[in-house]
Motif scaffolding. Structure first.
Motif, PDB file in Angstrom:
ATOM      1  N   THR A  65      23.640  39.344 -25.503  1.00 17.02           N
ATOM      2  CA  THR A  65      22.358  39.375 -26.203  1.00 17.02           C
ATOM      3  C   THR A  65      22.404  40.307 -27.415  1.00 17.02           C
ATOM      4  N   MET A 100      23.552  38.240 -30.158  1.00 18.26           N
ATOM      5  CA  MET A 100      22.455  37.341 -30.507  1.00 18.26           C
ATOM      6  C   MET A 100      21.560  38.007 -31.544  1.00 18.26           C
ATOM      7  N   GLU A 101      21.190  39.246 -31.276  1.00 19.28           N
ATOM      8  CA  GLU A 101      20.361  39.984 -32.232  1.00 19.28           C
ATOM      9  C   GLU A 101      21.108  40.235 -33.535  1.00 19.28           C
ATOM     10  N   PHE A 142      17.084  30.496 -22.084  1.00 19.25           N
ATOM     11  CA  PHE A 142      17.860  31.306 -23.015  1.00 19.25           C
ATOM     12  C   PHE A 142      17.691  30.854 -24.463  1.00 19.25           C
ATOM     13  N   ARG A 165      14.794  32.844 -25.295  1.00 19.22           N
ATOM     14  CA  ARG A 165      15.175  34.222 -25.606  1.00 19.22           C
ATOM     15  C   ARG A 165      15.581  34.340 -27.071  1.00 19.22           C
ATOM     16  N   TYR A 166      16.342  33.376 -27.576  1.00 18.43           N
ATOM     17  CA  TYR A 166      16.756  33.415 -28.981  1.00 18.43           C
ATOM     18  C   TYR A 166      15.516  33.421 -29.887  1.00 18.43           C
ATOM     19  N   VAL A 213      14.104  36.849 -29.955  1.00 15.17           N
ATOM     20  CA  VAL A 213      14.938  37.733 -30.781  1.00 15.17           C
ATOM     21  C   VAL A 213      14.652  37.501 -32.257  1.00 15.17           C
ATOM     22  N   ASP A 240      24.846  30.482 -29.068  1.00 15.64           N
ATOM     23  CA  ASP A 240      24.868  31.263 -27.831  1.00 15.64           C
ATOM     24  C   ASP A 240      25.800  30.535 -26.868  1.00 15.64           C
TER      25      ASP A 240
END
Length: 381
Positions: free
Chosen positions: A78, A81-82, A103, A106-107, A110, A179
């Protein structure tokens, strides 16, 4: 050991009790655990530099990075990802986020919490992103700077058609962020050929190494954009990471040395097994065995046909049975599966991971116990 009693106190808490079929962390190869016992030394020593450079080069070969850089981060996936957003997308600008599960969501979080705008292309759980839909979404949103793709959605057990999706994004001249946390090491990645700009994974999934190490690959185009990006942060400043790696043969801050040693061992194991294709074929056979076994029990798979994950399978429970019940019953028998994960599917699914150190005999034993558990639970409905 001078303090063996202390060791035993902790070991009694964490000692292995179950065969792992989880979403991660996963069971580690014995060779990995053995190398991680090596006493620590300076990460600026020549021995570490030699190991770091070798690991990066092996990853470049495995991920087929012909142009670009591979970096290792002491973090979870993660973190990278950020980093993809902070280094690659201008503040206030748009990102097209493809969402097929938890997930992907989640992206999106972010993107938004880092001051960028997310445009979502979302599907119901179990479905994959279709290239024609992505093409249409990019025609409607020509001002997005990047497209995010969850290669393997851990919550639903769906593998997206990454080569086709990346091709569409590149036809629209967009950056491609992938991801690959539960895909890297278990599904093929041809970084340069497919036109990927960022792909990231984690040590604790298909590579079968303990958590704490993230892997990221970055294209030349992305790196040039990052160099001009303001407020890209410090810890995950990609151009700085590359500069230090080139100068010092290591990362800017203290690396996760044991995990890196373990990853190097796995990459050598892959080589000894006959290379990447042999390794990936092992994953395909594992997942097929699990899916076929689950279907023989009378259960259905959440993923739509043709898009099944090679590393994790989301299974739909029978009527009147909750996923948690299956999870707990299997745990009592010595098998740690994974609970359902994500909005709308948490209660009606459970997941079976096949990442890390898993044998075909382990899978057969797990399936036999799963059959008995389902029969017992059905009898109580």
């Amino acid at each position: 050991m001078q303090f063996e009693d202390v060791y035993k106190e902790v070991y009694d808490i964490v000692k292995p009790k179950h065969k792992l079929f989880t979403a991660g962390p996963v069971a580690c190869f014995p060779e990995v655990l053995e190398i991680m016992k090596v006493q620590m030394f300076s990460h600026r020593a020549k021995e570490y530099k030699q190991m770091h450079v070798d690991t990066v080069e092996r990853l470049k070969k495995f991920l087929e990075v012909e142009k670009g850089e591979v970096l290792l981060f002491p973090s979870s996936g993660t973190g990278v990802m950020e980093a993809s957003i902070r280094n690659g997308v201008s503040k206030g600008r748009k990102v097209l986020v493809t969402i097929i599960g938890a997930f992907g969501k989640r992206y999106k979080q972010v993107v938004e919490t880092n001051g960028r705008k997310a445009v979502a292309l979302e599907y119901e759980p179990g479905k994959a992103v279709k290239p024609e839909d992505l093409d249409e979404a990019l025609k409607k949103n020509p001002d997005v700077e990047a497209v995010t793709i969850t290669y393997n959605e851990t919550s639903t057990g769906v593998l997206n058609p990454l080569p086709e999706l990346a091709k569409v994004a590149k036809e629209h001249d967009k950056l491609v962020f992938v991801d690959a946390v539960s895909a890297m090491g278990g599904a093929d990645i041809k970084f340069t050929k497919w036109g990927i700009d960022v792909v990231f994974g984690s040590s604790q999934k298909a590579f079968g190494v303990p958590p704490g190490l993230a892997i990221g690959a970055f294209s030349e185009e992305f790196i040039e954009i990052a160099k001009k990006m303001g407020e890209r942060g410090w810890y995950f400043d990609i151009p700085r990471y590359i500069k230090v790696q080139n100068e010092k043969q290591g990362p800017p801050s203290t690396p996760a040395m044991p995990q890196e040693f373990g990853l190097n061992v796995v990459l050598r194991i892959i080589e000894k097994m006959g290379g990447k294709e042999k390794w990936l074929d092992m994953y395909r056979k594992r997942s097929e065995m699990i899916r076929n076994g689950v279907k023989e029990i009378g259960l259905e798979i959440l993923a739509e046909p043709g898009y099944e994950s090679p590393t994790i399978t989301a299974v739909l429970t029978s009527e009147g049975i909750k996923g948690d019940q299956v999870y707990e019953a299997m745990r009592q028998r010595g098998f740690e599966l994974a609970k359902g994960y994500g909005e709308g599917i948490k209660e009606k699914t459970f997941r079976i991971g096949n990442m890390g150190y898993v044998t075909f005999e382990d899978i057969q034993e797990m399936l036999e116990n799963l059959r008995e558990v389902i029969e017992e639970l059905k009898a109580k409905v």
